[in-house]
Design a protein around this motif. Structure first.
Motif, PDB file in Angstrom:
ATOM      1  N   GLU A  98       0.833  -1.203   0.000  1.00 21.69           N
ATOM      2  CA  GLU A  98       0.000   0.000   0.000  1.00 21.69           C
ATOM      3  C   GLU A  98       0.869   1.255   0.000  1.00 21.69           C
ATOM      4  OE1 GLU A  98      -2.823  -0.087   3.187  1.00 21.69           O
ATOM      5  OE2 GLU A  98      -3.558  -2.106   2.706  1.00 21.69           O
ATOM      6  N   THR A 258     -18.313   3.174  -7.922  1.00 20.20           N
ATOM      7  CA  THR A 258     -18.270   2.013  -7.033  1.00 20.20           C
ATOM      8  C   THR A 258     -17.619   2.361  -5.702  1.00 20.20           C
ATOM      9  OG1 THR A 258     -18.163   0.502  -8.916  1.00 20.20           O
ATOM     10  CG2 THR A 258     -17.412  -0.360  -6.791  1.00 20.20           C
ATOM     11  N   LEU A 259     -16.625   3.246  -5.748  1.00 20.28           N
ATOM     12  CA  LEU A 259     -15.921   3.661  -4.538  1.00 20.28           C
ATOM     13  C   LEU A 259     -16.644   4.786  -3.793  1.00 20.28           C
ATOM     14  CD1 LEU A 259     -12.291   3.620  -6.000  1.00 20.28           C
ATOM     15  CD2 LEU A 259     -13.246   2.001  -4.346  1.00 20.28           C
ATOM     16  N   CYS A 261     -17.355   7.883  -5.058  1.00 24.18           N
ATOM     17  CA  CYS A 261     -16.784   9.197  -5.365  1.00 24.18           C
ATOM     18  C   CYS A 261     -17.271   9.707  -6.721  1.00 24.18           C
ATOM     19  CB  CYS A 261     -15.265   9.129  -5.395  1.00 24.18           C
ATOM     20  SG  CYS A 261     -14.497   8.929  -3.766  1.00 24.18           S
ATOM     21  N   LEU A 270      -9.397   8.822  -0.343  1.00 20.59           N
ATOM     22  CA  LEU A 270      -9.527   7.398  -0.034  1.00 20.59           C
ATOM     23  C   LEU A 270      -8.192   6.827   0.423  1.00 20.59           C
ATOM     24  CD1 LEU A 270     -11.668   6.200  -3.082  1.00 20.59           C
ATOM     25  CD2 LEU A 270     -12.453   6.546  -0.727  1.00 20.59           C
ATOM     26  N   PRO A 271      -8.183   5.952   1.404  1.00 22.36           N
ATOM     27  CA  PRO A 271      -6.934   5.299   1.811  1.00 22.36           C
ATOM     28  C   PRO A 271      -6.432   4.373   0.708  1.00 22.36           C
ATOM     29  CG  PRO A 271      -8.798   4.321   2.955  1.00 22.36           C
ATOM     30  CD  PRO A 271      -9.334   5.518   2.228  1.00 22.36           C
ATOM     31  N   GLY A 273      -5.296   1.413   0.808  1.00 20.98           N
ATOM     32  CA  GLY A 273      -5.794   0.048   0.908  1.00 20.98           C
ATOM     33  C   GLY A 273      -7.148  -0.133   0.251  1.00 20.98           C
ATOM     34  N   ARG A 274      -8.000   0.896   0.362  1.00 17.97           N
ATOM     35  CA  ARG A 274      -9.322   0.815  -0.272  1.00 17.97           C
ATOM     36  C   ARG A 274      -9.177   0.732  -1.794  1.00 17.97           C
ATOM     37  NH1 ARG A 274     -14.331   3.567   0.389  1.00 17.97           N
ATOM     38  NH2 ARG A 274     -15.843   2.492  -0.977  1.00 17.97           N
ATOM     39  N   LEU A 275      -8.221   1.451  -2.332  1.00 21.68           N
ATOM     40  CA  LEU A 275      -7.994   1.423  -3.773  1.00 21.68           C
ATOM     41  C   LEU A 275      -7.367   0.101  -4.216  1.00 21.68           C
ATOM     42  CD1 LEU A 275      -6.665   5.064  -4.133  1.00 21.68           C
ATOM     43  CD2 LEU A 275      -8.841   4.198  -5.024  1.00 21.68           C
ATOM     44  N   ASP A 277      -7.849  -2.759  -2.868  1.00 21.13           N
ATOM     45  CA  ASP A 277      -8.876  -3.799  -2.768  1.00 21.13           C
ATOM     46  C   ASP A 277     -10.059  -3.547  -3.695  1.00 21.13           C
ATOM     47  OD1 ASP A 277      -7.437  -5.138  -0.817  1.00 21.13           O
ATOM     48  OD2 ASP A 277      -8.370  -4.009   0.813  1.00 21.13           O
ATOM     49  N   GLY A 278     -10.137  -2.385  -4.292  1.00 19.74           N
ATOM     50  CA  GLY A 278     -11.273  -2.049  -5.140  1.00 19.74           C
ATOM     51  C   GLY A 278     -11.089  -2.512  -6.569  1.00 19.74           C
TER      52      GLY A 278
END
Length: 507
Positions: A98, A258-259, A261, A270-271, A273-275, A277-278
């Motif tokens: 990350e 989907t996120l 935004c 966005l962190p 990690g969220r990206l 995992d997205g």
């Protein structure tokens, strides 16, 4: 004031190396970049300089912006350990990361090389589908040690971090997407400015890459921002596949939705990690300032940097991807062919028939052969690569190859009993014996495979030094080098390889 500033800068550049750089660690090598001094390591007759920043960390407001210059530092920067890998999910090309502070490159040179020695440079771009991998996988020690060249390996932004296109991002800078390509260009620019300080020749840079790295090389052949940055190029198991910007922006808009935004500010908040995992997007985008034209269209029309090229693929590219197709019955295999190829199915089944004595891997081998030969793997391998050689050879010198060693160790030990053949990425362990793909491969080589590794490094080294790998060019001979273990590599007529891949069917 301008003249005074120039005099001051020249005086500073003429200062001797700080005492700490020469005495703190004995024989450890040092070099001066345009942002500061670095101290590397020496082992196996090679100097290595790791995690050299070629651009500012793309964090905070710099996420999804073109790379900015790396900040300068005082004193001597330690450069003896690998840097961060760019953000990506865990996979066969490395562990999860990350860390957005990842725009680093690595330099390897023969021990004792000095500034001004002007050795040729091999600039390596890693693969991984533009979604994973890192320059850390490719230790240039073996090549630098045996071929008297300087090796550079590079990280670049991946997945949505490197290729997300979105209207709000475009509104900020008149373009979006292609950040990973812009990173590679920044690393090439760094090499041009700094490689002489490590003993390399900025006028003799060969760019090379495998898989996504091969796609990258093709993009650089046509990208305006890459013009004049290299003298030769190598495309390993790659093609010129890319997508139009409109398609990329639509995909990016869907990902942002989907996120949760709708604009750049929300996306940057966005962190990481969220990206990671997205949902992902990873493709070069044309109809953009970075790539005004589809690279595939451009190279076939001769609108590219006409440098000497080495172009090739592996005999069984598809086996790396389709081992999951094992265990099918004859009926399941034939149903799959009919579903994918419709009215061409019977002709294909006649060329790729179910054998009288199948085993649990038969369906995987057959579907892999179909995908390899036809070019369903993003246009790489088999017939598309052979056609690509012909198209390029109309405009520049081309040296074609096919990696044909089919009995070496696979990329992973699973599934047990599966014959990887000369699958996608199988050749990398022979060029980079410490290639880090999750499982060490080179230690299992027999004597004939060690010979193949030496031969391949010799071919690539010769091309880097002189623009000739050591086998006949495709232009005048229509020969393609068949790379085999035990000193059995030999040029083979392209017509022979076309027959082996059933190219009359796939054309």
């Amino acid at each position: 004031m301008r003249r005074i500033l120039i005099i001051v800068v020249m005086a500073l550049l003429a200062l001797p190396l700080p005492a700490s750089a020469t005495s703190a660690s004995g024989d450890r090598p040092t070099a001066r970049t345009d942002t500061g001094w670095v101290r590397g390591a020496r082992a196996e007759r090679v100097d290595s300089f790791l995690a050299l920043p070629y651009a500012a960390p793309p964090v905070g407001d710099l996420r999804w912006r073109a790379p900015r210059p790396a900040p300068a530092w005082q004193g001597v920067r330690e450069a003896a350990t690998w840097g961060n890998r760019c953000p990506a999910a865990a996979g066969s090309n490395g562990p999860r990361s990350e860390a957005e502070d990842c725009l680093y490159l690595n330099v390897f040179r023969p021990a004792g090389t000095k500034a001004g020695d002007r050795l040729p440079v091999l600039f390596w771009i890693h693969g991984g589908g533009l979604q994973n991998g890192s320059g850390n996988q490719h230790d240039g020690t073996f090549i630098a040690q045996r071929q008297d060249v300087v090796v550079v390996s590079v990280n670049y932004r991946l997945g949505v971090f490197g290729f997300l296109a979105h209207p709000s991002l475009k509104a900020e800078a008149a373009q979006s997407g292609n950040y990973g390509l812009l990173d590679q260009q920044a690393a090439l620019n760094w090499t041009r400015r700094n490689i002489a300080a490590f003993g390399g020749d900025p006028r003799q840079v060969t760019i090379a890459g495998e898989s996504a790295g091969g796609f990258s090389v093709c993009a650089h052949l046509t990208a305006p921002g890459s013009a004049g940055q290299f003298a030769r190029a190598v495309i390993q198991s790659g093609s010129c596949t890319s997508r139009p910007y409109a398609e990329g922006e639509q995909a990016g808009t869907n990902i942002a939705t989907t996120l949760g935004c709708s604009d750049a500010a929300c996306l940057r908040a966005l962190p990481a990690g969220r990206l990671v995992d997205g949902p992902q997007f990873a493709s070069f985008l044309y109809d953009t300032p970075a790539l005004p034209e589809n690279p595939d269209t451009a190279v076939r029309a001769g609108r590219f940097q006409r440098v000497p090229l080495v172009v090739g693929s592996n005999r069984d590219e598809g086996r790396t991807f389709l081992q999951g197709n094992r265990g099918w019955t004859k009926e399941q295999y034939e149903s799959w062919i009919r579903a994918v190829f419709a009215d061409r199915a019977e002709a294909i089944l006649a060329r790729y028939p179910w054998p009288a004595e199948p085993d649990q891997f038969t369906s995987a081998y057959l579907t892999a052969a179909v995908f390899t030969d036809s070019g369903f793997l993003a246009g790489l391998g088999g017939c598309p690569t052979l056609r690509f050689m012909r198209a390029l050879s109309a405009h520049t010198r081309v040296y074609g190859y096919r990696f044909d060693h089919r009995t070496g160790p696979g990329l992973t030990p699973e599934p047990i009993g599966y014959e990887w053949g000369a699958g996608h990425a199988a050749e990398l362990a022979y060029m980079w014996p410490s290639f880090d793909n999750g499982t060490p491969i080179a230690p299992t080589f027999d004597a004939s495979e060690r010979r193949l590794a030496r031969d391949m490094v010799g071919y690539w080294g010769s091309f880097t030094r002189a623009g000739k790998p050591g086998w006949p060019d495709f232009n005048r001979t229509s020969l393609v080098m068949s790379l085999r273990a035990g000193g059995r590599s030999t040029p083979v007529p392209v017509a022979t390889m076309e027959a082996e891949h059933n190219c009359d069917l796939w054309s």
